[in-house]
Enzyme design. Structure first.
Site, PDB file in Angstrom:
ATOM      1  N   ASP A   1     100.699 -89.902 -29.054  1.00 41.43           N
ATOM      2  CA  ASP A   1     100.997 -88.509 -29.325  1.00 41.43           C
ATOM      3  C   ASP A   1     102.372 -88.201 -28.711  1.00 41.43           C
ATOM      4  O   ASP A   1     102.984 -89.031 -28.045  1.00 41.43           O
ATOM      5  CB  ASP A   1      99.886 -87.598 -28.761  1.00 41.43           C
TER       6      ASP A   1
HETATM    7  C1  GLC Z   1     101.635 -82.695 -31.018  1.00 43.55           C
HETATM    8  C2  GLC Z   1     100.150 -82.791 -31.267  1.00 43.55           C
HETATM    9  C3  GLC Z   1      99.773 -83.747 -32.364  1.00 43.55           C
HETATM   10  C4  GLC Z   1     100.867 -83.770 -33.415  1.00 43.55           C
HETATM   11  C5  GLC Z   1     102.078 -84.380 -32.759  1.00 43.55           C
HETATM   12  C6  GLC Z   1     103.277 -84.463 -33.714  1.00 43.55           C
HETATM   13  O1  GLC Z   1     101.878 -82.637 -29.652  1.00 43.55           O
HETATM   14  O2  GLC Z   1      99.333 -83.088 -30.151  1.00 43.55           O
HETATM   15  O3  GLC Z   1      98.508 -83.313 -32.886  1.00 43.55           O
HETATM   16  O4  GLC Z   1     100.450 -84.550 -34.523  1.00 43.55           O
HETATM   17  O5  GLC Z   1     102.483 -83.671 -31.594  1.00 43.55           O
HETATM   18  O6  GLC Z   1     103.710 -83.187 -34.058  1.00 43.55           O
END
Ligand code: GLC
Length: 713
Positions: free
Chosen positions: A263
């Site tokens: 993430d």
């Molecule tokens: C964010 C979220 C995740 C998302 C990622 C990319 O922090 O936790 O769900 O897909 O970043 O945007």
């Protein structure tokens, strides 16, 4: 490309080229600043380095992606195309009901249709991968990300997860209009302590395996191409560097051989967690854990090459990761067509097309939940004076925080839906949340008040936990002022989480949970209020009586001192509270309609289940009302005694049936031994002989049951 060509390509790549394939940079590095989904960070990358990235986050638009793809490939020694990934959570530009609302449809196949439509729109805009479905079990409404989940039940979340994957990916992600899906957040993110986002989790291994992992496993079995790591810890180890979780449980246990992406900066966050001394150690641990792509952190880009050159990480691990990414790009067809479906022509015809807008309305019809109705609804569209009070009645901030690319101009507000569909209704609007003379007098002079309250987009989603989940500040006071003026109140609630609405529900004559209904979802709310649509939504996440009950879910345990649910007062020395009931205000599977469904007694074709055999359990459901409708018939099972305690009920079957007025249908479920398996006293996944109860009914509290036994012979 063939596999051997991919292997040849890999063998010809330099170590730094390989490392660059494992990096994902945010679109803002390429001038796209409209979508920031993570914290700002001091992370500067020279442009020529940025242009060698293997993948890009949050960059969209067929023309823009084509241009950037050309720039990236021209800078690549082997012209390797980048893969473009972004958050298409519940729609691209046509926004569909939030996932928690889709969960309330109790219709996983609906989510398949919505995911297909979202994929067509995003693929036309040049996107290759979506960071969806989010399948995290959500049992704590303080956590703002429950809006992105389909709810509290492992089995139901699993059905939605697999249908979302099938919808996005189809049979072949190379096909036009398909995206590679990425299930998230692996794993157990919905169990963050105290419902506070990014917090640690404290789950027993058995609860983790039996409940929290189930929906991810379903997504993997459905063929999901990517998995995203979660921000939280599991067993006090940050997920993104958790080798047991990623290699043993995910890759070996679930046989996942797709791409594992962290993430947002989650690898770097191992340092903040205190589980890595610096970014180099974080990179080392993440690579050993099997994380292929470092999303927007400087761990891999700055450390992988020296870690390999200094013999700390074997180059084979880097090769494995790069090969998984090359395979993904190949499966997307990017080596033959680096732009895949990006087409400015298609963007004009596919995005926000009438078919997708109708789909957003139809989906809302099935997702909106009628929580209370003392006969106030449906309203007559003529001859009655109606006061609509509340700023959300004409707000466009009711489509969910992850509607990053929504076309605001296409969003239908509740007021515009009323005006368009029910022009003869005598409606007076006071579009304010403040107690004012106008609101009170308008309410006083009306036959019926529609109080439009709840949360707008800013109250849920990422980094939006609330300790107090009653109505946002000032709304309860407004409601009470309206109630003083007129007791005929229908409360319409927007929001992405179950709210504590105990007092509001007590006083309202009707309560409609609208969630975040999507681009055209407010048409559906208007149609439900005026009776053109018969509501069929059912709660996939319990509404707590009090935040003090959290986390709450129907999958509770009897305990050694169970309380009889029928007893309302406090009982000494049993498991209950001095001040609130044990049960939530509204339970899992609950939802009203404008008709009445009658269930026959459950019948079984036999009451002994042999391993390898099956039992057929049936009911007849009759629509006794005057309106056609849809009923979510649910099967629950309880293992009455086992080597470990088992939940009082577990959803194990669902069939949503359409029933015309007066029509009856028989619904049958096949019970098999596989449905009865769990992690036993030895952490082995198996069933145990003995007695079981099954229920078939409209929600988790049905008493329509039968008994059966599982026997070895
Ligand atoms: C964010 C979220 C995740 C998302 C990622 C990319 O922090 O936790 O769900 O897909 O970043 O945007």
């Amino acid at each position: 490309m063939t596999n051997s060509q991919l292997k040849e390509l890999l063998s010809d790549m330099s170590l730094s080229e390989k490392a660059e394939q494992l990096v994902q940079l945010h679109g803002r590095f390429f001038g796209n600043n409209d979508v920031i989904t993570g914290q700002e960070m001091e992370f500067i990358v020279p442009e020529e380095t940025a242009l060698r990235t293997g993948s890009v986050l949050s960059y969209h638009g067929a023309g823009k992606i084509r241009e950037l793809q050309d720039r990236i490939m021209s800078g690549q020694p082997h012209k390797i195309p980048a893969v473009f990934m972004t958050d298409i959570i519940h729609g691209y530009k046509t926004i569909f009901p939030a996932p928690i609302a889709q969960g309330a449809s109790f219709n996983p196949e609906l989510t398949k249709k919505l995911s297909e439509a979202a994929a067509k729109e995003a693929a036309a805009a040049g996107v290759h991968v979506t960071f969806s479905p989010m399948v995290d079990l959500s049992r704590d409404a303080r956590w703002g990300r429950c809006y992105e989940s389909t709810g509290e039940d492992p089995w139901l979340n699993a059905r939605f997860a697999e249908n979302a994957v099938w919808g996005y990916q189809g049979k072949d992600i190379k096909e036009k209009g398909r995206l590679a899906a990425c299930v998230k957040h692996f794993a157990g993110y919905g169990a963050v302590l105290s419902g506070r986002d990014y917090n640690v989790t404290e789950l027993s291994e058995r609860t983790f395996m039996d409940d929290y992992l189930v929906p991810y496993k379903a997504a993997v079995e459905a063929g999901v191409k990517l998995v995203m790591t979660a921000f939280n810890t599991v067993d006090r180890i940050p997920c993104s560097i958790n080798k047991k979780l990623m290699r043993d449980i995910l890759r070996d246990g679930m046989c996942f051989n797709g791409v594992l992406i962290s993430d947002y900066a989650a690898i770097a966050e191992a340092v903040s967690h205190g589980a890595a001394g610096d970014y180099a150690e974080a990179a080392e641990k993440a690579m050993l854990a099997g994380v292929d792509i470092d999303m927007v952190s400087q761990c891999y880009i700055n450390n992988l090459v020296p870690l390999v050159e200094n013999g700390i990480i074997p180059e084979e691990l880097v090769d494995e990761a790069v090969m998984r990414i090359l395979i993904l790009k190949n499966e997307l067809g990017l080596f033959e067509n680096p732009y895949k479906d990006g087409s400015e022509e298609d963007e004009k015809t596919i995005i926000l097309c009438d078919e997708h807008k109708k789909l957003s309305r139809d989906a809302a019809n099935e997702s909106i939940v009628l929580l209370k109705n003392d006969g106030l609804l449906p309203l007559k569209a003529k001859g009655k004076k109606i006061a609509v009070i509340g700023s959300l009645a004409d707000s466009k901030k009711i489509i969910g925080a992850w509607s990053l690319f929504a076309e605001k101009s296409h969003i239908i507000t509740l007021k515009s839906a009323f005006d368009e569909l029910y022009p003869d209704a005598e409606i007076t609007y006071v579009l304010s949340d403040n107690i004012c003379e106008e609101a009170v007098s308008t309410a006083k002079n009306a036959d019926t008040v529609i109080a439009v309250l709840g949360e707008d987009d800013s109250f849920t989603g990422e980094s939006a936990s609330r300790a107090d989940i009653t109505l946002p500040k000032g709304q309860t006071e407004l409601f009470n002022a309206l109630y003083e003026a007129n007791e005929n109140i229908c409360t319409v609630l927007y929001g992405g989480r179950p709210l504590v609405i105990t007092e509001i529900a007590e006083k309202s004559k009707a309560v409609v949970m609208a969630w975040f209904p999507g681009t055209c979802g407010n048409y559906s709310i208007a149609d439900i209020i005026f009776g053109k649509v018969n509501p069929s939504g059912r709660l996939s996440m319990s509404f707590p009586y009090s935040a003090g009950q959290l986390p709450v879910s129907y999958g509770r345990f009897n305990t050694g001192r169970p309380k009889d649910d029928s007893v309302k007062h406090f009982v000494q020395f049993v498991s209950n509270y001095l001040d609130v009931p044990n049960l939530p205000l509204y339970h899992f599977g609950y939802g009203l309609s404008y008709t009445e469904y009658e269930y026959s007694k459950v019948t079984l074709d036999k009451d002994v289940l042999n391993r390898g055999g099956s039992i057929t359990a049936s009911v007849t459901v009759k629509n006794k009302g005057s309106m056609d409708g849809m009923e979510a018939v649910q099967l629950y099972i309880r293992d009455k005694s086992a080597s470990v305690v088992r939940p009082l009920r577990e959803l194990r079957g669902l069939e949503k049936v359409h029933l015309s007025a007066g029509e009856e249908k028989t619904v049958s479920f096949i019970i098999t031994e596989e449905m009865l398996r769990f992690y036993d006293i030895n952490m082995e996944y198996k069933s145990e002989d003995g007695g079981f109860t099954l229920w078939i009914g409209p929600d988790c509290m049905t008493d329509n049951s039968e008994e059966f036994i599982l026997t070895a012979d």
